[in-house]
Design an enzyme around this catalytic site. Sequence first.
Site, PDB file in Angstrom:
ATOM      1  N   GLY A  11      61.629 -46.272  88.807  1.00  0.00           N
ATOM      2  CA  GLY A  11      62.075 -46.929  87.558  1.00  0.00           C
ATOM      3  C   GLY A  11      62.919 -48.010  87.964  1.00  0.00           C
ATOM      4  O   GLY A  11      63.766 -48.471  87.179  1.00  0.00           O
ATOM      5  N   HIS A  12      62.333 -49.073  88.727  1.00  0.00           N
ATOM      6  CA  HIS A  12      63.068 -50.313  89.125  1.00  0.00           C
ATOM      7  C   HIS A  12      62.981 -51.477  87.859  1.00  0.00           C
ATOM      8  O   HIS A  12      63.706 -52.286  88.205  1.00  0.00           O
ATOM      9  CB  HIS A  12      62.334 -50.878  90.180  1.00  0.00           C
ATOM     10  CG  HIS A  12      61.061 -51.357  90.094  1.00  0.00           C
ATOM     11  ND1 HIS A  12      59.666 -50.566  89.739  1.00  0.00           N
ATOM     12  CD2 HIS A  12      60.715 -52.764  90.074  1.00  0.00           C
ATOM     13  CE1 HIS A  12      58.709 -51.491  89.340  1.00  0.00           C
ATOM     14  NE2 HIS A  12      59.218 -52.679  89.817  1.00  0.00           N
ATOM     15  N   ARG A  13      62.162 -51.196  86.933  1.00  0.00           N
ATOM     16  CA  ARG A  13      62.485 -52.163  85.810  1.00  0.00           C
ATOM     17  C   ARG A  13      63.536 -51.794  84.912  1.00  0.00           C
ATOM     18  O   ARG A  13      63.660 -52.829  83.993  1.00  0.00           O
ATOM     19  CB  ARG A  13      60.947 -52.355  85.138  1.00  0.00           C
ATOM     20  CG  ARG A  13      60.106 -52.917  86.241  1.00  0.00           C
ATOM     21  CD  ARG A  13      58.865 -53.546  85.705  1.00  0.00           C
ATOM     22  NE  ARG A  13      58.019 -54.274  86.158  1.00  0.00           N
ATOM     23  CZ  ARG A  13      56.630 -54.561  86.343  1.00  0.00           C
ATOM     24  NH1 ARG A  13      55.805 -53.907  85.336  1.00  0.00           N
ATOM     25  NH2 ARG A  13      56.108 -55.250  87.132  1.00  0.00           N
ATOM     26  N   GLY A  17      67.362 -48.756  87.656  1.00  0.00           N
ATOM     27  CA  GLY A  17      66.539 -49.348  88.695  1.00  0.00           C
ATOM     28  C   GLY A  17      66.752 -50.523  89.309  1.00  0.00           C
ATOM     29  O   GLY A  17      66.801 -51.028  90.318  1.00  0.00           O
ATOM     30  N   GLY A 107      71.511 -38.649  86.166  1.00  0.00           N
ATOM     31  CA  GLY A 107      71.685 -37.899  84.987  1.00  0.00           C
ATOM     32  C   GLY A 107      72.397 -38.654  83.929  1.00  0.00           C
ATOM     33  O   GLY A 107      72.504 -39.783  83.849  1.00  0.00           O
ATOM     34  N   SER A 109      76.318 -38.310  81.306  1.00  0.00           N
ATOM     35  CA  SER A 109      77.280 -37.361  81.208  1.00  0.00           C
ATOM     36  C   SER A 109      77.172 -36.502  79.809  1.00  0.00           C
ATOM     37  O   SER A 109      78.034 -35.612  79.524  1.00  0.00           O
ATOM     38  CB  SER A 109      78.702 -38.350  80.660  1.00  0.00           C
ATOM     39  OG  SER A 109      78.546 -39.251  79.683  1.00  0.00           O
ATOM     40  N   TYR A 137      67.476 -34.146  75.792  1.00  0.00           N
ATOM     41  CA  TYR A 137      67.525 -34.937  76.800  1.00  0.00           C
ATOM     42  C   TYR A 137      68.345 -34.298  77.878  1.00  0.00           C
ATOM     43  O   TYR A 137      68.042 -34.264  79.198  1.00  0.00           O
ATOM     44  CB  TYR A 137      68.203 -36.177  76.454  1.00  0.00           C
ATOM     45  CG  TYR A 137      68.395 -37.323  77.432  1.00  0.00           C
ATOM     46  CD1 TYR A 137      67.567 -37.941  78.020  1.00  0.00           C
ATOM     47  CD2 TYR A 137      69.915 -37.296  77.985  1.00  0.00           C
ATOM     48  CE1 TYR A 137      67.773 -38.665  79.156  1.00  0.00           C
ATOM     49  CE2 TYR A 137      70.098 -38.374  78.743  1.00  0.00           C
ATOM     50  CZ  TYR A 137      68.989 -39.087  79.534  1.00  0.00           C
ATOM     51  OH  TYR A 137      69.441 -39.842  80.499  1.00  0.00           O
ATOM     52  N   LYS A 141      67.855 -33.206  81.885  1.00  0.00           N
ATOM     53  CA  LYS A 141      68.784 -33.719  83.172  1.00  0.00           C
ATOM     54  C   LYS A 141      69.417 -32.637  83.741  1.00  0.00           C
ATOM     55  O   LYS A 141      69.670 -32.602  84.951  1.00  0.00           O
ATOM     56  CB  LYS A 141      69.750 -34.781  82.449  1.00  0.00           C
ATOM     57  CG  LYS A 141      69.215 -35.993  81.881  1.00  0.00           C
ATOM     58  CD  LYS A 141      68.574 -36.742  83.231  1.00  0.00           C
ATOM     59  CE  LYS A 141      67.915 -37.932  82.773  1.00  0.00           C
ATOM     60  NZ  LYS A 141      67.563 -38.503  83.953  1.00  0.00           N
ATOM     61  N   ASN A 166      78.558 -43.576  79.692  1.00  0.00           N
ATOM     62  CA  ASN A 166      77.594 -44.721  79.104  1.00  0.00           C
ATOM     63  C   ASN A 166      77.456 -45.994  79.851  1.00  0.00           C
ATOM     64  O   ASN A 166      78.528 -46.467  80.005  1.00  0.00           O
ATOM     65  CB  ASN A 166      77.972 -44.855  77.766  1.00  0.00           C
ATOM     66  CG  ASN A 166      78.076 -43.735  76.798  1.00  0.00           C
ATOM     67  OD1 ASN A 166      78.141 -42.655  77.175  1.00  0.00           O
ATOM     68  ND2 ASN A 166      77.966 -43.913  75.617  1.00  0.00           N
ATOM     69  N   LEU A 167      76.218 -46.426  79.944  1.00  0.00           N
ATOM     70  CA  LEU A 167      75.967 -47.531  81.047  1.00  0.00           C
ATOM     71  C   LEU A 167      75.709 -48.688  80.083  1.00  0.00           C
ATOM     72  O   LEU A 167      75.135 -48.633  79.109  1.00  0.00           O
ATOM     73  CB  LEU A 167      74.844 -47.382  82.097  1.00  0.00           C
ATOM     74  CG  LEU A 167      74.992 -46.093  83.017  1.00  0.00           C
ATOM     75  CD1 LEU A 167      73.665 -45.915  83.589  1.00  0.00           C
ATOM     76  CD2 LEU A 167      76.381 -46.624  84.054  1.00  0.00           C
ATOM     77  N   HIS A 180      71.619 -47.860  72.875  1.00  0.00           N
ATOM     78  CA  HIS A 180      72.796 -47.264  72.691  1.00  0.00           C
ATOM     79  C   HIS A 180      74.105 -48.312  72.081  1.00  0.00           C
ATOM     80  O   HIS A 180      73.641 -49.351  71.684  1.00  0.00           O
ATOM     81  CB  HIS A 180      73.381 -46.967  74.223  1.00  0.00           C
ATOM     82  CG  HIS A 180      72.507 -45.912  74.814  1.00  0.00           C
ATOM     83  ND1 HIS A 180      71.592 -46.093  75.819  1.00  0.00           N
ATOM     84  CD2 HIS A 180      72.869 -44.512  74.724  1.00  0.00           C
ATOM     85  CE1 HIS A 180      71.157 -44.831  76.198  1.00  0.00           C
ATOM     86  NE2 HIS A 180      71.804 -43.891  75.567  1.00  0.00           N
ATOM     87  N   TRP A 203      77.858 -47.763  63.130  1.00  0.00           N
ATOM     88  CA  TRP A 203      77.130 -46.331  62.620  1.00  0.00           C
ATOM     89  C   TRP A 203      78.340 -45.461  62.819  1.00  0.00           C
ATOM     90  O   TRP A 203      79.126 -45.460  63.712  1.00  0.00           O
ATOM     91  CB  TRP A 203      76.123 -45.962  63.404  1.00  0.00           C
ATOM     92  CG  TRP A 203      74.832 -46.675  63.302  1.00  0.00           C
ATOM     93  CD1 TRP A 203      74.404 -47.600  62.539  1.00  0.00           C
ATOM     94  CD2 TRP A 203      73.543 -46.486  64.043  1.00  0.00           C
ATOM     95  NE1 TRP A 203      73.272 -48.120  62.770  1.00  0.00           N
ATOM     96  CE2 TRP A 203      72.589 -47.379  63.553  1.00  0.00           C
ATOM     97  CE3 TRP A 203      73.363 -45.583  65.228  1.00  0.00           C
ATOM     98  CZ2 TRP A 203      71.520 -47.435  64.230  1.00  0.00           C
ATOM     99  CZ3 TRP A 203      71.918 -45.684  65.775  1.00  0.00           C
ATOM    100  CH2 TRP A 203      70.972 -46.454  65.302  1.00  0.00           C
TER     101      TRP A 203
HETATM  102  P1  GDP Z   1      75.830 -41.322  72.767  1.00  0.00           P
HETATM  103  O1  GDP Z   1      76.883 -41.711  73.447  1.00  0.00           O
HETATM  104  O2  GDP Z   1      75.089 -40.562  73.238  1.00  0.00           O
HETATM  105  O3  GDP Z   1      76.401 -40.812  71.412  1.00  0.00           O
HETATM  106  O4  GDP Z   1      74.996 -42.603  72.358  1.00  0.00           O
HETATM  107  P2  GDP Z   1      75.368 -43.914  71.659  1.00  0.00           P
HETATM  108  O5  GDP Z   1      75.786 -44.945  72.513  1.00  0.00           O
HETATM  109  O6  GDP Z   1      73.978 -44.172  70.947  1.00  0.00           O
HETATM  110  O7  GDP Z   1      76.229 -43.768  70.499  1.00  0.00           O
HETATM  111  C1  GDP Z   1      77.642 -43.847  70.827  1.00  0.00           C
HETATM  112  C2  GDP Z   1      78.530 -43.676  69.497  1.00  0.00           C
HETATM  113  O8  GDP Z   1      78.410 -45.164  68.935  1.00  0.00           O
HETATM  114  C3  GDP Z   1      77.966 -42.822  68.288  1.00  0.00           C
HETATM  115  O9  GDP Z   1      79.178 -42.369  67.710  1.00  0.00           O
HETATM  116  C4  GDP Z   1      77.243 -43.734  67.321  1.00  0.00           C
HETATM  117  O10 GDP Z   1      77.245 -43.391  65.871  1.00  0.00           O
HETATM  118  C5  GDP Z   1      78.101 -44.809  67.336  1.00  0.00           C
HETATM  119  N1  GDP Z   1      77.263 -46.239  67.119  1.00  0.00           N
HETATM  120  C6  GDP Z   1      77.904 -47.134  66.307  1.00  0.00           C
HETATM  121  N2  GDP Z   1      77.204 -48.265  66.077  1.00  0.00           N
HETATM  122  C7  GDP Z   1      75.989 -47.958  66.780  1.00  0.00           C
HETATM  123  C8  GDP Z   1      74.828 -48.667  66.586  1.00  0.00           C
HETATM  124  O11 GDP Z   1      74.572 -49.663  66.233  1.00  0.00           O
HETATM  125  N3  GDP Z   1      73.907 -48.053  67.626  1.00  0.00           N
HETATM  126  C9  GDP Z   1      74.103 -46.935  68.383  1.00  0.00           C
HETATM  127  N4  GDP Z   1      73.291 -46.483  69.325  1.00  0.00           N
HETATM  128  N5  GDP Z   1      75.303 -46.247  68.331  1.00  0.00           N
HETATM  129  C10 GDP Z   1      76.238 -46.825  67.310  1.00  0.00           C
END
Ligand code: GDP
Length: 318
Positions: A11-13, A17, A107, A109, A137, A141, A166-167, A180, A203
């Site tokens: 997964g180096h790309r 990775g 993996g 969290s 998912y 993991k 979260n990375l 993310h 969101w």
């Molecule tokens: P999680 O850590 O597995 O829930 O993954 P995410 O990084 O996708 O989301 C983290 C939190 O950020 C959740 O509560 C989402 O609803 C919120 N969030 C707010 N705005 C956004 C957005 O534009 N994209 C994503 N992916 N999440 C968002």
Amino acid sequence: MNKQARIFVAGHRGMVGSALVRRLAAEGYPNVVTRSRAELDLMDQAAVNRFFEAERIDVVLLAAARVGGILANASRPGEFIYENLVIETNVIHAAYRARVERLVFFGSSCIYPKQCPQPIREEYLLTSPLEPTNDAYAIAKIAGLKLCEAYNREYNTQYVALMPTNLYGPNDNYDLNSSHVLPALLRKAHEARLNGAASLTVWGSGTPRREFLHVDDLAAATLFVLEHNVTEGLFNVGVGEDLSIRELAEGICKVVGFEGELAFDASKPDGTPRKLLDVSRLAQMGWRARIGLAEGLASTYRQFVAAHAGSLPATLQA
Ligand code: GDP
């Protein structure tokens, strides 16, 4: 770890990775082996077996995976469980067959229960139900880390599992439907500023709390584990601090220079309320994260602009 070890980065790309490859180069490991997807399809077990039989690999860093944010996980659970199960099963079993002694499995969290005591210790695994938006998912993991444990017990391998929070960092995914939260908000704030928009849509409610680790810190933790000859176990990798999604959005707006309002879209899921990792297991061994969020956000934004701004619509280019 022997500097001459032949190290396969699967997964180096990807974001993880590619950070591993950079770190290995910086630390003076000359024998890093990589394969593009066109050269080696990790979903093809026979091809993976042939690769390991031919390559005399000493160490595997298994960073290949199907990954995505909350919406991608919630809407495509079949792909997330199937592809991750197949990749990890193929690679771990082929590595064992080829007598590879050391492997690091990556993996997430999200393997821990939804209603987990905070901060989350490694032993809370499988103590209550998972968060439904990414349970497919997470199950894949969990299966991967159990493969490592089972092979260690039965075959005396030294397969270790790292569970990063979260990375973010270079080579992240900035596609708004599958990314993310951190890369999504960086991009949205950048585009909102260039467009002179009045508001930026976040969101969910903004109240969930998350912890963010720069991927270069994960690469450093991986080298730490290998160089300290850790032979088994599950290790959380995080910074030990979290913040709300609203606070993250505010911090990102500041870095990007967007001065409009935040709008919260309640039709999108919040996911798990909080997932702050307890990072004392690695801390007791002497490792801690070094890249703070303010510094990490600023460097990531610069990299985003350098790598992506040219591909934005002409109206959005600064
Ligand atoms: P999680 O850590 O597995 O829930 O993954 P995410 O990084 O996708 O989301 C983290 C939190 O950020 C959740 O509560 C989402 O609803 C919120 N969030 C707010 N705005 C956004 C957005 O534009 N994209 C994503 N992916 N999440 C968002």
